[in-house]
Design a protein around this motif. Structure first.
Motif, PDB file in Angstrom:
ATOM      1  N   TYR A   1       0.908  -1.401  -0.001  1.00 35.01           N
ATOM      2  CA  TYR A   1      -0.006  -0.032  -0.023  1.00 35.01           C
ATOM      3  C   TYR A   1       0.910   1.402  -0.033  1.00 35.01           C
ATOM      4  O   TYR A   1       1.849   1.246   0.812  1.00 35.01           O
ATOM      5  CB  TYR A   1      -0.863  -0.018   1.182  1.00 35.01           C
ATOM      6  CG  TYR A   1      -1.867  -0.967   1.310  1.00 35.01           C
ATOM      7  CD1 TYR A   1      -3.127  -0.572   0.368  1.00 35.01           C
ATOM      8  CD2 TYR A   1      -1.741  -2.309   1.638  1.00 35.01           C
ATOM      9  CE1 TYR A   1      -4.337  -1.545   0.607  1.00 35.01           C
ATOM     10  CE2 TYR A   1      -2.722  -3.276   1.567  1.00 35.01           C
ATOM     11  CZ  TYR A   1      -3.997  -2.788   0.978  1.00 35.01           C
ATOM     12  OH  TYR A   1      -5.115  -3.878   1.028  1.00 35.01           O
TER      13      TYR A   1
ATOM     14  N   MET B   1      -4.978  -4.609  10.869  1.00 25.73           N
ATOM     15  CA  MET B   1      -5.432  -5.283   9.746  1.00 25.73           C
ATOM     16  C   MET B   1      -5.076  -6.739   9.716  1.00 25.73           C
ATOM     17  O   MET B   1      -5.330  -7.739   9.031  1.00 25.73           O
ATOM     18  CB  MET B   1      -4.536  -4.746   8.298  1.00 25.73           C
ATOM     19  CG  MET B   1      -5.304  -3.425   7.904  1.00 25.73           C
ATOM     20  SD  MET B   1      -4.647  -2.750   6.278  1.00 25.73           S
ATOM     21  CE  MET B   1      -5.277  -3.878   5.071  1.00 25.73           C
TER      22      MET B   1
ATOM     23  N   THR C   1       3.255   0.647   3.490  1.00 27.62           N
ATOM     24  CA  THR C   1       2.846  -0.521   4.196  1.00 27.62           C
ATOM     25  C   THR C   1       2.441  -2.219   3.467  1.00 27.62           C
ATOM     26  O   THR C   1       2.308  -1.912   2.324  1.00 27.62           O
ATOM     27  CB  THR C   1       1.615  -0.497   5.001  1.00 27.62           C
ATOM     28  OG1 THR C   1       1.470   0.897   5.836  1.00 27.62           O
ATOM     29  CG2 THR C   1       1.243  -1.504   5.962  1.00 27.62           C
TER      30      THR C   1
ATOM     31  N   ASN D   1      -6.795   5.683   2.979  1.00 31.55           N
ATOM     32  CA  ASN D   1      -5.586   5.359   2.297  1.00 31.55           C
ATOM     33  C   ASN D   1      -5.318   3.997   1.815  1.00 31.55           C
ATOM     34  O   ASN D   1      -4.635   3.588   1.007  1.00 31.55           O
ATOM     35  CB  ASN D   1      -4.553   5.249   3.346  1.00 31.55           C
ATOM     36  CG  ASN D   1      -4.189   6.744   3.951  1.00 31.55           C
ATOM     37  OD1 ASN D   1      -3.761   7.481   3.158  1.00 31.55           O
ATOM     38  ND2 ASN D   1      -4.651   6.970   5.190  1.00 31.55           N
ATOM     39  N   TYR D   2      -6.653   2.917   2.101  1.00 32.15           N
ATOM     40  CA  TYR D   2      -6.215   1.629   1.586  1.00 32.15           C
ATOM     41  C   TYR D   2      -7.306   1.163   0.612  1.00 32.15           C
ATOM     42  O   TYR D   2      -7.594  -0.171   0.462  1.00 32.15           O
ATOM     43  CB  TYR D   2      -6.712   0.792   2.911  1.00 32.15           C
ATOM     44  CG  TYR D   2      -5.405   1.016   4.086  1.00 32.15           C
ATOM     45  CD1 TYR D   2      -4.411   0.125   3.872  1.00 32.15           C
ATOM     46  CD2 TYR D   2      -5.302   1.788   4.757  1.00 32.15           C
ATOM     47  CE1 TYR D   2      -3.275  -0.071   4.885  1.00 32.15           C
ATOM     48  CE2 TYR D   2      -4.465   1.912   5.764  1.00 32.15           C
ATOM     49  CZ  TYR D   2      -3.523   1.136   5.950  1.00 32.15           C
ATOM     50  OH  TYR D   2      -2.319   1.311   6.710  1.00 32.15           O
TER      51      TYR D   2
ATOM     52  N   MET E   1      -8.951  -5.525   2.596  1.00 33.55           N
ATOM     53  CA  MET E   1      -8.932  -4.376   1.718  1.00 33.55           C
ATOM     54  C   MET E   1     -10.106  -3.838   1.615  1.00 33.55           C
ATOM     55  O   MET E   1     -10.511  -2.820   1.540  1.00 33.55           O
ATOM     56  CB  MET E   1      -8.139  -4.697   0.386  1.00 33.55           C
ATOM     57  CG  MET E   1      -7.968  -3.417  -0.600  1.00 33.55           C
ATOM     58  SD  MET E   1      -7.616  -3.829  -2.377  1.00 33.55           S
ATOM     59  CE  MET E   1      -5.756  -4.105  -1.896  1.00 33.55           C
TER      60      MET E   1
ATOM     61  N   GLU F   1      -1.726  -1.300  10.650  1.00 32.05           N
ATOM     62  CA  GLU F   1      -0.703  -2.635  10.019  1.00 32.05           C
ATOM     63  C   GLU F   1      -1.385  -3.737  10.964  1.00 32.05           C
ATOM     64  O   GLU F   1      -1.649  -4.782  10.603  1.00 32.05           O
ATOM     65  CB  GLU F   1       0.588  -2.335   9.803  1.00 32.05           C
ATOM     66  CG  GLU F   1       1.274  -3.702   9.621  1.00 32.05           C
ATOM     67  CD  GLU F   1       2.423  -3.907  10.234  1.00 32.05           C
ATOM     68  OE1 GLU F   1       2.845  -4.859  10.808  1.00 32.05           O
ATOM     69  OE2 GLU F   1       3.306  -2.950  10.424  1.00 32.05           O
TER      70      GLU F   1
ATOM     71  N   ALA G   1      -2.902   0.170  -4.194  1.00 36.57           N
ATOM     72  CA  ALA G   1      -2.003  -0.877  -3.751  1.00 36.57           C
ATOM     73  C   ALA G   1      -1.376  -1.435  -4.946  1.00 36.57           C
ATOM     74  O   ALA G   1      -1.896  -1.348  -5.977  1.00 36.57           O
ATOM     75  CB  ALA G   1      -3.050  -1.753  -3.014  1.00 36.57           C
TER      76      ALA G   1
ATOM     77  N   PHE H   1      -8.200   4.476   7.330  1.00 33.92           N
ATOM     78  CA  PHE H   1      -8.457   3.342   6.439  1.00 33.92           C
ATOM     79  C   PHE H   1      -9.016   3.839   5.236  1.00 33.92           C
ATOM     80  O   PHE H   1      -8.903   3.500   3.943  1.00 33.92           O
ATOM     81  CB  PHE H   1      -9.283   2.443   7.105  1.00 33.92           C
ATOM     82  CG  PHE H   1      -9.556   1.191   6.262  1.00 33.92           C
ATOM     83  CD1 PHE H   1      -8.710   0.236   5.709  1.00 33.92           C
ATOM     84  CD2 PHE H   1     -10.736   0.937   5.673  1.00 33.92           C
ATOM     85  CE1 PHE H   1      -8.878  -0.886   5.095  1.00 33.92           C
ATOM     86  CE2 PHE H   1     -11.045   0.011   4.649  1.00 33.92           C
ATOM     87  CZ  PHE H   1     -10.154  -1.060   4.369  1.00 33.92           C
TER      88      PHE H   1
END
Length: 961
Positions: free
Chosen positions: A79, A101, A132, A229-230, A154, A98, A235, A226
């Protein structure tokens, strides 16, 4: 540090840099240099990780590399978010997330349980400034499971993130921070980033963050982190191994295709800062030797100067034959340890060099000389020979890493990092080509451009710690004055976070089935013998053009007499410090020129010389290895130099809480007269190391390093006939000396176990280290699969009861581990647990309770039994992916008298496991009544806690200089 001393040292640096002349000698690119086997450029040209790339409609980028050497697939997810994206007041969020998750998603209650049962090794993640990542290497038949789980965290995570999980993982992270801060010199990381980067710079704060920011993280904060950014568009997914793009694409579409894209990661401005003037600071810490640091911020990994800077730092202090090693350690003996390296990041990297001043040496003298060597190197650059050796070493190391398909350094990570940081999965090719094209003038120019700027100098003196890490790691420390920095303008905090709506809940997803695994094939072991009878065990492995040769001797530091602890280790350390035909510098230089690595180490039961080299350079590498093994000089001057290093090393061990505990525990378990009654580091005692003579070391060598005590294991890309002929040429004419061989006296009685606590005071420690042990009846020559499997339930693994209790449930520790080391004599069972100081007594109580309850009131569950059985069966191919792993497996077979098909019979052994047999093993061997518990911590804090346990307590003073 006195101001006058620092000023004098830096004045030398400035003087030598002024008007520095350019190198005038004729130069050629480093890659054109030829060792006996050919130019390094030829090796670089052959390095290739072919891949196919596709992108889903939601922006997820996928890379696929096919490598059919084993039925495994490395799954690597990157990521584009790291600690650099954290705004003020939110430090540590990337790393905290991290951890979250791994805590489960809407459809996966626990991420580790299914993956471990499916045979994934490793299953892990990491966070740093720029990214990450998550990695797992799974059997081919478990790929759908891995993709399902990665896609679930995700796209289906937020429904499972609760306040309870946040509080739990916050505690784990804070104990990770305490564990790191409890190490010698650990505070320097905070000092370095404070010194190099201005307040507000994305690289200034530590990735683990500050305690205050971690404490203030709310559930809404982390959920927004989250959603910001995720997303899949932020990714990169890499599949490497037993897979191809045609198979991969529908699988990835199935699992990831319905996840909506998120907001793009906001760009980050992170310029390379330049100090207005030199920065200097002296701190004190619980360390054994004064350490002097020199730090600069330099350009990121996409800058044209990056290869030259990285190579220059390697030549300065990274190579075994580095400038600092040769001058400060070997010739002038002002330091006992030195290093220099570049930490590469996307926008701005950091270079650091430090030396540990030899005890008894005037620090001011060492500092002036340190800076003079730095200045001379920056001014004049490297020699052609230095550059060629550095490039050969760096290329050889890169080749070795590409033997793995997954993990943090394998092919998957190599492709992912190239794309994430540089927009090119083949960035590794550009970097390798740039390495081979380097000239001394190019390295000199880069060093002059970036290391003539003001330096950040940090000195650490032995003493009480100036300041712990509890108030460090955030954006700014109130009341701390700042010297001038380059600033690129204000930091727009709003740009570091983009608001978004949380995704809507989706339908329940189901776990995909995991395909059965086929039979496991351990590489065929071929046998031979040299002319003098040394047995050779060989396995062919062609994944990379390298060879591993292990020459093992039946010795180890267990062969030391009780009044000579440390002899074997000292002797082993001397072998690379000079032979009858080569000095230490020549040995180091020749290894590097060949792209080879030779390591000599004294383990508990064996002393080993290992060689890792390019196939093309096998014969000259073996010649060097043979000289090191057969003809050490034990020159008095070199013995004195290494003696000082080893004494300083023992002192450093005694200042590391976990290592100190592992030094103290074995004599308590086995008794000081037993072969295993030595500190587990093997370094022995100060008194012995202080009095050993060259003659003593030569006698130890004659007793241990002899053909009648040797065996050779070879794994790599070479024909058996070729390697046996080369080994016979190097070692076949070696005859044993007339003296008696080393012996281990197993007749020495082990003391009757007496449960108690041994407390070693470490004033001010932010964390306690618990090391508890007992001696088992079994040895490595027994069939220990059942006992080891039972211990996996208790403490050997992330999902073990001890770890899940003290880390995941209580949040008192970053990790707890119970291990049973297979040894030639009675095996030790050791439980290690670093815990927060105020929970030391409670943690021991929980450890003892868990051990008593397994199996008395809480036997092995069906889930645990299935995880142990299936995970061990499916994970076998992962255990033997590399040459080193295969060599280790062969060594186990030979050393413990196991059949050649031992590993191939393990699936049947694991399938026979059941709750009754696992419970019986735990009841027989894993109970706490014989435990001796060593605690290293702040006595005034922990002693009242320990008193409540009702166990005898013995207080032992910490070792003193």
């Amino acid at each position: 540090m006195k101001k006058s001393q620092l000023s004098a040292s830096l004045a030398v640096l400035a003087l030598l840099l002024a008007g520095a002349p350019l190198a005038a000698a004729a130069e050629k690119p480093a890659g054109t240099a030829s060792a006996e086997g050919g130019a390094i450029a030829d090796t670089v040209a052959a390095i290739d990780i072919p891949y196919e790339q596709f992108t889903l409609d939601n922006g997820l980028t996928v890379l696929v590399h096919t490598d059919r050497k084993a039925p495994i697939v490395g799954v690597t997810t990157y990521y584009r978010v790291g600690s650099k994206h954290e705004p003020k007041g939110k430090t540590g969020f990337a790393h905290l997330f991290e951890h979250l998750m791994f805590g489960g998603s809407e459809n996966v209650p626990n991420f580790d349980e299914p993956l471990e049962a499916a045979g994934s090794t490793p299953t892990n993640g990491s966070t740093w400034l720029d990214r990450t990542n998550y990695v797992e290497t799974v059997p081919t038949g478990a790929l759908d499971l891995a993709l399902f789980m990665e896609s679930d965290r995700m796209g289906h995570l937020l429904g499972a993130v609760t306040q309870e999980k946040l509080d739990q993982q916050r505690g784990v992270v804070q104990n990770e921070k305490r564990q790191g801060d409890n190490q010698p010199y650990a505070i320097v990381e905070y000092e370095t980033q404070d010194a190099l980067f201005p307040v507000g710079h994305p690289y200034r704060h530590s990735t683990i963050g500050s305690m205050d920011d971690l404490n203030s993280a709310s559930l809404d904060d982390v959920k927004k982190w989250f959603t910001d950014n995720y997303g899949p568009n932020n990714a990169v997914l890499v599949l490497a191994g037993d897979i191809d793009a045609a198979t991969a694409k529908p699988k990835v579409e199935r699992w990831f295709g319905d996840i909506p894209a998120g907001p793009p990661i906001a760009s980050v401005e992170a310029p390379v800062p330049t100090l207005d003037k030199p920065f200097a600071k002296t701190i004190t810490d619980q360390v054994a030797a004064t350490r002097l640091y020199r730090n600069w911020a330099v350009p990121g990994l996409n800058d044209p100067s990056y290869p030259a800077l990285a190579t220059g730092m390697s030549i300065l202090g990274g190579l075994a034959s580095s400038r600092l090693d040769n001058l400060l350690v070997r010739k002038e003996q002002l330091a006992v340890a030195v290093t220099a390296y570049l930490l590469p990041f996307e926008h701005a990297s950091m270079v650091q060099s430090y030396i540990d001043v030899k005890p008894g040496v005037d620090v001011a003298e060492a500092e002036v000389r340190f800076d003079a060597i730095l200045a001379d190197f920056i001014a004049k650059g490297p020699t052609q020979a230095e550059l060629e050796r550095a490039v050969a070493s760096l290329v050889s190391a890169q080749v070795g890493q590409l033997e793995q398909v997954g993990g943090f350094n394998g092919k998957g990570a190599t492709l992912a990092e190239g794309l994430v940081f540089s927009g090119n999965p083949e960035k590794y090719k550009q970097d390798l080509a740039a390495l081979t094209a380097l000239t001394p003038a190019a390295v000199q120019a880069a060093m002059q451009r970036w290391l003539t700027r003001p330096v950040a100098a940090i000195r650490v003196d032995p003493g009480e710690r100036t300041e712990g890490g509890e108030n460090r790691g955030g954006w700014e420390r109130a009341g701390t004055p700042r010297i001038g920095y380059f600033r690129a303008g204000g930091v727009d905090e709003a740009a570091l976070s983009v608001a978004s709506e949380a995704p809507e809940a989706t339908a329940k997803r189901s776990f995909p089935p995991v395909d059965p695994v086929g039979s496991f094939d351990f590489p065929a072991i071929e046998r031979a013998a040299l002319a003098n009878g040394i047995p050779v065990y060989f396995a062919r492995r062609t994944a990379v053009p390298k060879v591993t040769v292990t020459l093992g001797f039946d010795a180890g530091f267990a062969a030391d007499a009780p009044d000579a602890r440390g002899t074997q280790s000292f002797m082993a350390a001397m072998l690379e410090e000079g032979t009858k035909s080569r000095n230490a510098i020549a040995i180091a230089e020749e290894q590097e020129r060949l792209g080879a690595s030779i390591n000599v180490s004294a383990g508990l039961d064996a002393t080993t010389v290992s060689l890792d080299t390019l196939t093309s350079n096998l014969k000259p590498s073996l010649a060097l290895m043979a000289d090191i093994v057969r003809a050490p000089a034990f020159a008095p001057r070199e013995v004195e130099r290494v003696r000082a290093q080893r004494l300083a090393g023992i002192a450093q061990e005694e200042n590391n809480p976990m290592v100190l505990a592992m030094r103290a525990l074995p004599p308590l378990l086995y008794g000081r007269g037993h072969p295993y009654g030595a500190p587990l580091t093997g370094t022995g005692s100060r008194d012995v190391v202080a009095r050993l003579t060259p003659a003593d070391l030569a006698a130890a060598h004659a007793a241990s390093f002899r053909p009648d005590k040797a065996r050779i294991i070879v794994v790599g890309d070479v024909d058996k006939a070729v390697v046996v002929a080369a080994l016979d040429w190097a070692f076949g004419r070696w005859v044993p000396p007339a003296s008696s061989p080393a012996q281990k006296d197993w007749r020495v009685a082990i003391p009757a176990p007496r449960q108690r606590i041994v407390l070693i005071d470490r004033p001010g420690a932010p964390q306690s280290v618990i090391a508890a042990g007992q001696v088992l009846a079994e040895t490595g020559k027994d069939r220990n699969e059942l006992l080891q499997a039972s211990n996996e339930i208790l403490g050997n693994g992330f999902l073990s009861r001890l770890n899940m209790n003290l880390r995941e449930t209580k949040g008192w520790s970053y990790g707890v581990r119970s291990t049973i080391q297979e040894t030639e004599g009675p095996m030790p069972h050791i439980v290690r647990a670093p815990v927060q100081s105020d929970r030391t007594g409670d943690a021991i109580a929980e450890m003892l309770r868990e051990m008593r309850e397994y199996p008395a009131t809480r036997g092995a569950t069906a889930v645990e039994v299935n995880r142990i059985k299936e995970g061990n069966i499916r994970g076998l191919p992962n255990r033997f992916e590399t040459r080193a792993q295969i060599a280790g497996g062969i060594d186990d077979i030979v050393r413990f008298g196991r059949p050649d098909d031992y590993f191939e019979t393990l699936p049947a052994t694991y399938r026979a496991l059941n709750a009754a047999t696992l419970n019986a093993a735990a009841a027989k061997e894993l109970q706490p009544d014989r435990l001796i518990i060593v605690v290293v911590g702040d006595a005034k804090t922990v002693k009242p806690q320990l008193a409540k346990l009702g166990l005898p307590i013995e207080e032992v003073a910490a070792p003193q200089e």
